[in-house]
Design an enzyme around this catalytic site. Sequence first.
Site, PDB file in Angstrom:
ATOM      1  N   ASP A 146       0.868  -1.170   0.000  1.00  0.00           N
ATOM      2  CA  ASP A 146       0.000   0.000   0.000  1.00  0.00           C
ATOM      3  C   ASP A 146       0.913   1.231   0.000  1.00  0.00           C
ATOM      4  OD1 ASP A 146      -2.308   1.708   0.487  1.00  0.00           O
ATOM      5  OD2 ASP A 146      -1.604   1.807   2.555  1.00  0.00           O
ATOM      6  N   ASP A 196      -1.876  -0.752   5.980  1.00  0.00           N
ATOM      7  CA  ASP A 196      -2.095  -0.219   7.328  1.00  0.00           C
ATOM      8  C   ASP A 196      -3.530   0.180   7.599  1.00  0.00           C
ATOM      9  OD1 ASP A 196      -1.873   3.296   7.385  1.00  0.00           O
ATOM     10  OD2 ASP A 196      -1.928   2.101   5.569  1.00  0.00           O
ATOM     11  N   ASP A 253      -7.301  -1.612   3.454  1.00  0.00           N
ATOM     12  CA  ASP A 253      -6.395  -2.705   3.094  1.00  0.00           C
ATOM     13  C   ASP A 253      -6.824  -4.043   3.682  1.00  0.00           C
ATOM     14  OD1 ASP A 253      -4.556  -0.935   1.788  1.00  0.00           O
ATOM     15  OD2 ASP A 253      -3.798  -0.342   3.747  1.00  0.00           O
TER      16      ASP A 253
END
Length: 697
Positions: free
Chosen positions: A343, A543, A547
């Site tokens: 990410d 995080d 996600d």
Amino acid sequence: MTTSVENPSTAQPAHPVPTRRAGQRRTALWSLREVRWAAAATGLFGLGLLTQLSPAPSWAWWALYLACYVAGGWEPGWAGLQALRERKLDVDLLMVLAAVGAAAIGQVLDGALLIVIFAISGALEATATKRTEDSVNGLLDLAPDTATRLTATGQETVEAADLHVGDVVLVRPGERIGADGEVTHGASEVDQATITGEPLPVDKHPGDEVFAGTLNGTGALRVRVTRPAGDTVIARIVAMVAEASATKARVQLFIEKIEQRYSVGMVAATVALFVIPLALGAELQPTLLRAMTFMIVASPCAVVLATMPPLLSAIANAGRHGVLVKSAVVMEQLATATRIAFDKTGTLTEGAPHLTDIRLLPHASLTEDRLLALAAAAESSSEHPLARAVVAAARDAQLPLPPSDAFTSTPGRGVTAHVDGYQVDVGSPVGLLKSHDDSLRAIVDELEQAGRTAVVVRVDGEPAAVLGLADKLRADAAATVAQLTAVTGARPLLLTGDNERAARRLAAEVGITDVRAGLLPQDKVTAVRELEDHGDRVVLVGDGVNDAPALAAAHVGVAMGRAGADLALDTADTVITRDELATLPAVIQLARRARRLVIANLAIAGTFIAVLVAWDLIGTLPLPLGVAGHEGSTIIVGLNGLRLLRRAAWNRAARTVSGSVPVRRYPPRSPAGSAPAADDAPSSPGSGRGGIGRYGR
């Protein structure tokens, strides 16, 4: 992006995520039955061991060990009996039988150790399952319970679940949006980090889409509902996490993969060694002794210890260095990883904007310090992330902020305040640029092309400077990407909900070429599954709440520990507790070494079992020698696995990683004519000490 403020009375955190500090209800560990029984078994085992080493009579430590058997063994034993009703024989029942057999011939300590290992394993699995369930349920708290629906006669407060497609709701400043919909009236900035992962609030105007659970800024919005409550993006995130967790293939340890065949074969052979000789007229006592000897030497104690100590030792070592691996299965999975996906916001970056540039205009009569102090004073009443970044830069530079008054904020434009005799406007170029400001527009375009967010500062109605702000790249991001490329043989990829330009700019800095931007949570899941369908074993590092579905679907999900949302932390298989990305390649190398030790231990244990079983079947294996051989193999593989507890094991993994690739930044130098990278930007003409220098990172 604008630098407007939120209503101070209703301001919320910039990145609203479910957190334990916010009061999210969590199931207490002690409320789980598996945890209570595992704790009891472990305590009884410890007391039994201490008693055995003391001058106490043997009956005392025997009683404690047998109590340990009951506390830790009744649940797997009962589960094994239930499985027998379905004509299945699992390793749990086999372990209980082996423990009972060990006690029957005097090896009560070994049996108790097996019971404790299995009890603790079951408790860890139950804890992880319950924590994930709690976080999934807590995620629904992001969406408000009620909404203000507009009617022909006024407005009414209704349950958010009762909203229908076509209803129009009023979202006041500082409120969370109650439904997915489309803005029909008003302008504001909306923090939608929980859905898209974007680090900054996004300006919303009529025609723009908004999501349930996201946080409205300073403007009032009217939103037409486009999806029912059960089909909102936040509700689909909950459903995707639950589905991915339920359907994710459970990669089992070696002993679990062969448990059915081995269990059936061992029990059948033990029964045959007892029944057949008796049927042929053999005496009971030597026949029983031979069958029990076989069960002891054939029991998979050494195989279990061949598998578990290396993996558990690696877990403990990784934990000391800031990486929490949640189970031995996860450690084994890390060893087989072939592709890493990151990410962007909060993972490769720190997730918050920082001032990177101050571009004074040629006609400006103010110095950089004076300009920054005025802008920070004007922004000091704002809760917008960009405003906080400007104020933080002034404080880092130890600049005194003059008092300000007459503060106002306009959504889509910015803020205005009277500061030290000046009228200072700070905000979006869209709201503050005039048609003839060509030179100013060129600076704005240059900063935006470089991946910055441009903020214009006007003093007494005249443009004075442009501030550039950007999310700060983690210091170890580029080196980590290079090391992971060397470790896995494939360059990592970037999966982000941020816009394409910002994503590609950051990817170029860290050395990632495969960039997939503008992804919603379901798009990240699709990307992960496509990679795994092509044979990759994907480790996803993220995080945020957005996600979580992909973390659950990936071969291994890794969450950033400090700023990670609770749902991400509990869904992930591994947590980097100190947010040090550089530990990821090291823990993968450590996992690979643990896997090699497991294979070596299995070879040792298998050899001992084969030799002892053959001796017992072909000849007459003395019971003391059988026990000695069985315990000897157990000790050998146990000590071999414990080697990974040493600090040198981690240092060796880290050295292997760091020595596999030269550490350098990507790109080493900005191409001629292009904007400099965020970390390498030099001072620009007219910017004095601009660039990142004193006011940057």
